[in-house]
Design an enzyme around this catalytic site. Sequence first.
Site, short mmCIF file in Angstrom:
data_model
loop_
_atom_site.label_atom_id
_atom_site.label_comp_id
_atom_site.label_asym_id
_atom_site.label_seq_id
_atom_site.Cartn_x
_atom_site.Cartn_y
_atom_site.Cartn_z
N ARG A 171 0.84 -1.20 0.00
CA ARG A 171 0.00 0.00 0.00
C ARG A 171 0.88 1.24 0.00
O ARG A 171 1.91 1.28 0.67
CB ARG A 171 -0.93 0.01 1.21
CG ARG A 171 -1.85 -1.19 1.30
CD ARG A 171 -2.68 -1.16 2.58
NE ARG A 171 -2.81 -2.48 3.17
CZ ARG A 171 -3.25 -2.72 4.39
NH1 ARG A 171 -3.59 -1.72 5.18
NH2 ARG A 171 -3.34 -3.96 4.83
N GLU A 185 -4.06 -9.52 18.76
CA GLU A 185 -5.43 -9.11 18.47
C GLU A 185 -6.43 -10.19 18.86
O GLU A 185 -7.54 -9.88 19.32
CB GLU A 185 -5.56 -8.79 16.98
CG GLU A 185 -4.80 -7.55 16.55
CD GLU A 185 -4.81 -7.33 15.06
OE1 GLU A 185 -4.90 -6.17 14.63
OE2 GLU A 185 -4.72 -8.33 14.31
#
Length: 392
Positions: A241, A379
């Site tokens: 990205r 997470e």
Amino acid sequence: MKTILTVNGGSSSLKCALFELKNGALTLLYGFKLGNILNTPRFRVKDASGATLEQSSPDYLSVPKEERHQACLQTILNWLNQHLPESSLVAIGHRVVHGGSDFSEPCVISDEIKAQLSALIPLAPLHQPYNLRLIEACEALAPNLPQVACFDTMFHSKQSNLEKNYALPRQYTDEGVRRYGFHGLSYEFIQRQLNQRQSPSLNTVVCHLGAGASMCAIKQGISVASSMGFTAVDGLPMGSRCGNIDPGVLLYLQRQHQMDADELEALIYKKSGWLGVSGISSDMLELHRAEQPEAEEAIEMFCYRAALEIGRLAAALEGLEQIVFTGGVGENDADVRQRILTRCHWLGVKFSNEANSKGDSVISLSESAVTIRVIPTNEEAMIATHVLELIA
């Protein structure tokens, strides 16, 4: 044995973890990963120590691609039935990328909640549909179990309008075009770790560095600014990205190269970042091993931009007292940490090369004005904790 399953999926991958719930505490039992599920799937199971227990390539050729996520979940449940028959699932927790402006805390999923999440698809078209698909797959496979949505955006929900809003006409702000920030479950896990280390209220910049990379400024335990914005493509250059980019570049590409929205999306999400600059790889390890100058430029650009972002976030905090490195690169790449921190000496940062090389939990020197920590994130554990807190 009572257990909680966490579900963290994307367009072509699925990560799950199974936690035992006993005496109000959670213990990791297994981690599951299915990659490349739309083509040739790869299935891997690890135990709590990280040791690989099983690797295989399930045959999903006869399964329509829109049903692959459910097939992957069935593979995991079948494995559990075979290897842990005494397990009794009590709830399933989901990482949902986008909670918009409405969801600032986890919630039990209902038809009404699913409708609200579907309405957010235009804000996260690459992730939200798959999050919903996995929720529906779990409903089909375990219809009586409570499911909990945990949002990647909720940790940033208390940021001020000065941080969140773009300088656009208010009609677009009102329809949801604003900065949301992501990686919130990781940042919340790190903040809870800091609470246990007696440094919960320091002005802190957390650097979640990996193929997906972002940073967050935390003051008194609350997110006040983040590097990612409306989407998870903003901020730092990442594996594939582009990070921050002048929107005029996209207008130029539309006009001069006749690129449409799909082509621009593929460019900024999948062909840029470390991969685009190096022309070699979106993997930081491969870039370190490569001898081409383009690989070195990609690494150096990432570290330079990260140091610039620490400066911006320090300004948002009105003073910096602590830096935390986490994520795959942040936790394991001493060279990247060294390059970033060397550029932060003007903030009073002083660190030990030896402690940094060893990846110690604290790598700052005693005379440093800024405490520098390395803390592994988790997470899945954060999702399971939210589920436990909600169903309890």
